[in-house]
Write an enzyme that holds these catalytic residues in place. Sequence first.
Site, short mmCIF file in Angstrom:
data_model
loop_
_atom_site.label_atom_id
_atom_site.label_comp_id
_atom_site.label_asym_id
_atom_site.label_seq_id
_atom_site.Cartn_x
_atom_site.Cartn_y
_atom_site.Cartn_z
CG ASP A 11 -1.78 1.10 1.46
OD1 ASP A 11 -2.22 1.67 0.45
OD2 ASP A 11 -2.08 1.43 2.63
CD GLU A 13 -3.08 8.53 0.18
OE1 GLU A 13 -3.68 9.19 1.04
OE2 GLU A 13 -3.47 8.41 -0.99
MG MG Z 1 -3.33 3.03 3.27
#
Ligand code: MG
Length: 208
Positions: A11, A13
């Site tokens: 991932d 963020e």
């Molecule tokens: Mg995230």
Amino acid sequence: MPTKPPLCCCDLEGVFTPEVWIAVHHATGIPELKLTTRDVKDYDELMRMRLGVLDRHGVTLGKIQEVIEGMDLLPGARAFLDRLRGAMQVVILSDTYYEFGMPFMRKLGLPTLLCHTLETDEAGRITGYHLRSRDSKREAVAAFQGLGFRVVAMGDSYNDTTMLRAADRGFLFHAPENVKKDFPDLEATDDYEVLLGKLLAAAGLAKP
Ligand SMILES: [Mg+2]
């Protein structure tokens, strides 16, 4: 090298960078931009709301990119990613947009990013968004597995959990308490060093 070459899906963020919309909220003072998928379950409704308030406040893509340029990576993110990329192939799977994500990619040493795209007009107003697919993270994991990779994955939030469960091994990193509680089957850590060890072991690789 294990029979199936390992590939790590990460991932973006919350695991390498702070949350973009929260930073834009702080930079612009627009209260609605604080809302996330945790507050508004329907992603399209959330995005329509975000684009509507940006428009009303005259916030262009350029202004958001300025905010993003000023954002730092999370401490230790670059060093962790460099070591991970030294051990196996890494792809960043994010629900962000290329227009937002690329400044971060430059700070992260230009890893591969698979995400979505925005639509803008000549004045730089964001007029729309295009999702490549609805469940793009999970679909990417399944596609990589179909190409013969052993997939390990890491992410921090609800939108990562289908990817983490689809992967051969998935780990929560920096996950909020509610996510950990709702997904007790996913091992969780908040430490890059520990995470690196877990990802390498799950990939069948020895820690360098
Ligand atoms: Mg995230």
